[in-house]
Design an enzyme around this catalytic site. Structure first.
Site, PDB file in Angstrom:
ATOM      1  N   ARG A  58     -12.197  -6.350   0.564  1.00  0.00           N
ATOM      2  CA  ARG A  58     -11.773  -5.165  -0.196  1.00  0.00           C
ATOM      3  C   ARG A  58     -12.230  -3.871   0.486  1.00  0.00           C
ATOM      4  O   ARG A  58     -11.680  -2.811   0.242  1.00  0.00           O
ATOM      5  CB  ARG A  58     -12.292  -5.268  -1.645  1.00  0.00           C
ATOM      6  N   TYR A 116      10.354  11.244  -7.615  1.00  0.00           N
ATOM      7  CA  TYR A 116      10.637   9.819  -7.857  1.00  0.00           C
ATOM      8  C   TYR A 116      10.193   9.505  -9.295  1.00  0.00           C
ATOM      9  O   TYR A 116       9.091   9.904  -9.717  1.00  0.00           O
ATOM     10  CB  TYR A 116       9.865   8.973  -6.835  1.00  0.00           C
ATOM     11  N   ASP A 190       4.695  13.351  -0.548  1.00  0.00           N
ATOM     12  CA  ASP A 190       5.232  11.992  -0.435  1.00  0.00           C
ATOM     13  C   ASP A 190       6.262  11.997   0.695  1.00  0.00           C
ATOM     14  O   ASP A 190       7.342  12.570   0.563  1.00  0.00           O
ATOM     15  CB  ASP A 190       5.878  11.592  -1.778  1.00  0.00           C
ATOM     16  N   LYS A 215       9.091   1.010   2.018  1.00  0.00           N
ATOM     17  CA  LYS A 215      10.417   1.503   2.403  1.00  0.00           C
ATOM     18  C   LYS A 215      10.568   1.522   3.931  1.00  0.00           C
ATOM     19  O   LYS A 215      10.500   0.485   4.546  1.00  0.00           O
ATOM     20  CB  LYS A 215      10.631   2.876   1.763  1.00  0.00           C
TER      21      LYS A 215
END
Ligand code: PLP
Length: 401
Positions: A58, A116, A190, A215
């Site tokens: 982690r 978005y 973004d 994406k």
């Protein structure tokens, strides 16, 4: 030390080192949750940061960290700054982890109404419950932004998306950055739609870039992950602490898939951009297409801003088909090469109907005010042969009366 003799069962459990250890050509997937400490002193040095090394998955992993550094290098390419990047479990976790790192209760986020949908919902329905409010205003109106900030001293973060989803409106980064610096606000952008190949927000003074690597950076539609990229060391420790304690870190398999995708990013995007330009130009000639949103078109409202801050015009476009929702549905349902799917940036061409998917929960009046009409179709243009795409579009249109 003398080597201990062990039983068959213990031999099964034991881990081994490869003893022919020249470097692999490709980045391996490190499927391990922890890392071996050579000694307790070694462990202390790694935990206290005196020595470089991994401890627990982690906190980092060679696969994840290598890919993160590559994305940091791409966002900072050619810029005189040292960039860092943290990979996260999704684009949404990149956004939420970063805002949790930078804002505290009582602070507010200033953003645009045409984000978005997931980000809008996150700000409205999650952060507001933790005392972090958000204001949604029109970023085209520079004077309006300044006036708004003056009367809202709680604003701490400027959150930007350009070009916007799905209407591809562009926000002038030079102007926004000037205002942000004047009022000492932190800027987050973004950059999912562009990737650093097309737009480098850090060049315009933006503080942080986030990505849904799901994406274009991955490009093949086979992983969900995100990235936080920055250069400001004053916030780095806080971001890292938040990320590892919230636990929104990426996993090695998804990082590895991003790495594969990154190798062809420039090739893919060149083709996607040229195909998108071709499709936008062809759609503009068709009577049944009422409006085309592609900032590469010279008559597009955002063409000049796009030219100033983007190297190419991107692979995304949207257009209004026919007169109503039924025409849009007929068109989408008759496509044979383009796929109706809820993502973007993949190598194959994808379409989506925003009014019934990404913007389903947005009030009709609000979405229409941003140009998201019932007959709007969003297209993420792929790398197929451009004439095949055009033929597919034409045959699907032929079903509209
Ligand atoms: N930002 C943009 C522009 C997006 O389109 C999306 C998802 O569609 C996200 C962020 C969220 O990314 P993810 O789905 O990887 O969490």
């Amino acid at each position: 030390m003398n080597k201990l003799k062990t039983s068959f069962q213990t031999l099964c459990v034991s881990e081994r080192k490869d003893n022919k250890s020249n470097d692999p050509h490709q980045l391996p997937i490190y499927a391990t949750s922890s890392f071996k400490m050579e000694s307790t002193d070694d462990a202390i040095d790694i935990f206290t940061g005196k020595k470089k090394g991994h401890a627990y998955g982690r906190y980092g992993n060679p696969t994840i960290d290598t890919v993160a550094q590559k994305i940091a290098d791409l966002e900072g390419y050619g810029l005189e700054m040292d960039t860092y990047c943290y990979l996260t479990s999704s684009g949404m976790s990149a956004i939420s982890t970063l805002i949790y790192s930078l804002a505290k209760s009582g602070d507010a986020v200033l953003t645009q109404g045409n984000l978005y949908g997931g980000t809008t919902e996150l700000l409205k329905n999650v952060f507001s419950n933790h005392g972090i409010n958000s204001y949604f205003i029109d970023f085209d109106d520079t004077d309006g932004i300044k006036g708004f900030i003056k009367s809202h001293p709680d604003v701490k973060i400027f959150y930007i998306e350009t070009p916007t989803n799905p209407t591809l409106a562009c926000i002038d980064l030079q102007k926004i950055n000037k205002i942000a610096k004047e009022f000492n606000l932190i800027t987050i952008l973004d950059n999912t739609f562009c990737t650093p190949y097309i737009q480098q927000p850090l060049k315009f003074g933006i503080d942080f870039v986030i990505h849904s690597t799901t994406k274009y950076l991955n490009g093949h539609g086979n992983s969900i992950a995100g990235a936080i990229v920055g250069h400001r060391v004053d916030f780095q420790k806080q971001i890292w602490t938040t990320l590892k304690l919230i636990g929104s870190t990426c996993n090695p398999w998804d990082a590895w898939l991003i790495n594969n995708g990154l190798k062809t990013l420039a090739l893919r995007m060149d083709k996607q951009c040229s195909n998108a330009m071709f499709i936008a130009q062809e759609l503009s000639k068709m009577k049944v297409i009422k409006k085309v949103n592609y900032n590469g078109l010279q008559d597009n409202k955002y063409h000049e801003i796009a030219k100033k801050q983007m190297n190419q015009f991107g692979g995304m476009l949207s257009f209004e088909v026919g007169n109503n929702i039924y025409d849009a549905k007929i068109f989408i349902d008759h496509l044979q090469i383009c796929t109706h799917a809820t993502t973007l940036g993949d190598v194959d061409t994808l379409v989506l109907h925003p009014a019934t998917s990404s913007h389903l929960n947005v009030d009709k009046q609000v979405r229409e005010s941003y140009g998201i009409t019932d007959n709007l179709v969003r297209m993420s243009v792929g790398i197929e042969d451009k004439d095949d795409l055009l033929n597919d579009i034409k045959q699907a249109i032929s079903y509209i009366n």
